[in-house]
Design an enzyme around this catalytic site. Structure first.
Site, PDB file in Angstrom:
ATOM      1  N   SER A 125       0.825  -1.208   0.000  1.00 39.56           N
ATOM      2  CA  SER A 125       0.000   0.000   0.000  1.00 39.56           C
ATOM      3  C   SER A 125       0.856   1.254   0.000  1.00 39.56           C
ATOM      4  CB  SER A 125      -0.872  -0.018   1.258  1.00 39.56           C
ATOM      5  OG  SER A 125      -1.446   1.232   1.485  1.00 39.56           O
ATOM      6  N   TYR A 150      -2.569  -0.750  10.744  1.00 40.46           N
ATOM      7  CA  TYR A 150      -2.743  -1.300   9.385  1.00 40.46           C
ATOM      8  C   TYR A 150      -1.527  -0.975   8.516  1.00 40.46           C
ATOM      9  CZ  TYR A 150      -3.872  -1.307   4.463  1.00 40.46           C
ATOM     10  OH  TYR A 150      -3.785  -1.490   3.108  1.00 40.46           O
ATOM     11  N   LYS A 154       1.728  -3.437   6.737  1.00 41.32           N
ATOM     12  CA  LYS A 154       2.227  -3.454   5.356  1.00 41.32           C
ATOM     13  C   LYS A 154       3.744  -3.259   5.335  1.00 41.32           C
ATOM     14  CE  LYS A 154      -1.603  -4.333   3.275  1.00 41.32           C
ATOM     15  NZ  LYS A 154      -1.808  -5.697   2.757  1.00 41.32           N
TER      16      LYS A 154
END
Length: 338
Positions: A125, A150, A154
């Site tokens: 991302s 989150y 990644k």
């Protein structure tokens, strides 16, 4: 050639399964159905005329992952989408995110390292860049301290893959997405969030359908042309095609490093208000919205420099924001009018 797609019934996963099957790959999907429906398989069949194999597995269960690779010992490549992805939820429940997003990746890599060779595509991302200092964002931009658990999963995921590739026969490509939107032009598959949407476009289409009273625009005092935040919105079909091209690069041994990284975006930023106006144009509907204060953790702007993906990968986004909004609206209407 058999390819495993984890999270293959989700939004990006299902579109990628379609593109893989269109290219002649045999696909096996793993999904735990925590944020997707088995009905998606029928949509994939309706588009491609082929039914992918499906295994309902929770990738946090190490023994289940091991059993899967015993059963499917001829998997040549893995595209790994399966992960929790709501920024707000990750702040409230960090351990869920670390368990789901990290342990599943580790268990997959542990099985792949036993193979003579393996090709691995990781769904990463643009959140890894945080608020980048320069626009557009290149792959060389520094990875900033994550703004959420989150985003951190990644970053950690990328580090795990880099460390593992150094000492195993796994080759990998990390694909850093910007903002995927839209739906398949057939309206057979699309984005179907459970509960209140976390992303802008499903909220727009649900407001257009009257399911939501109004849309909230968070902040109109950003230093951007119209004061609203700017993002790079990429059509999900373009994004899906990039995964197939990246996978073929690894399978054909065209990669020049064990781990390569590519930004996937259009190279153009669009503001929240521009997205709203695009929807209004394609749907012929006026959208009720209110301006609210900025949200914690939201950045001003993020859009991709796509030169590396264009030149090295040989991939370029083809579809416009209007086409994305039009397909998302068609999908929304189909889902609600069933």
């Amino acid at each position: 050639m058999k390819i495993l797609v984890t999270g293959g019934l989700g939004f990006i996963g299902s579109h990628t399964v379609v593109e893989l099957q269109n290219e002649g790959f045999e696909v096996v999907i793993i999904d735990d159905l925590s944020n997707a429906s088995e009905d998606v398989i029928q949509g994939i069949v309706n588009i491609t005329g082929k039914k992918p194999l499906f295994e309902k597995i929770d990738l946090r269960e190490k023994a289940a992952v091991k059993d899967f690779f015993k059963k499917y010992n001829d998997v040549a490549g893995v595209i790994h989408f399966a992960a929790s992805k709501a920024v707000g939820e990750s702040v409230e429940n960090p351990l869920l995110y670390y368990e789901n997003n990290i342990s599943s990746l580790v268990y997959l890599l542990q099985e792949l390292k036993e193979k003579p060779e393996a090709s691995f595509i990781f769904s990463s991302s643009c959140t890894v860049y945080g608020q980048a200092e320069k626009m557009p964002i290149t792959e060389d931009a520094p990875v900033q301290a994550a703004m959420s658990p989150y985003g951190n999963t990644k970053q950690i995921g990328e580090e795990i893959i880099n460390d593992t590739a150094k000492v195993t026969n796994i080759s990998a490509i990390l694909l850093r997405y910007f903002n995927p939107v839209g739906a398949h032009p057939s309206a057979e598959i699309g984005e179907l969030p459970l509960g209140v949407p976390q992303n802008l476009v499903p909220f727009i289409t649900q407001t257009g359908m009257g399911l939501r009273q109004e849309l909230s625009v968070f902040g109109n005092d950003y230093p951007t042309p119209d004061g609203t935040a700017v993002r790079d919105y990429i059509h999900v079909v373009d994004l899906a095609k990039a995964h197939v091209i990246a996978l073929q690069r690894l399978l054909n041994k065209k990669n020049v490093q064990k781990v390569e990284t590519f930004n996937l975006g259009t190279g153009k930023g669009s503001s929240v208000l521009e997205v709203i106006h695009s929807f209004e144009k394609v749907s012929d509907k006026k959208l009720p919205y209110i301006i609210k204060p900025r949200r914690e953790g939201d950045i001003t702007e993020a859009y991709a420099n796509t030169d590396k993906a264009n030149n090295v990968l040989g991939w370029k986004a083809q579809l416009t924001l209007d086409e994305a909004m039009s397909s998302a609206w068609e999908w929304e209407q189909k889902v609600r009018n069933k």
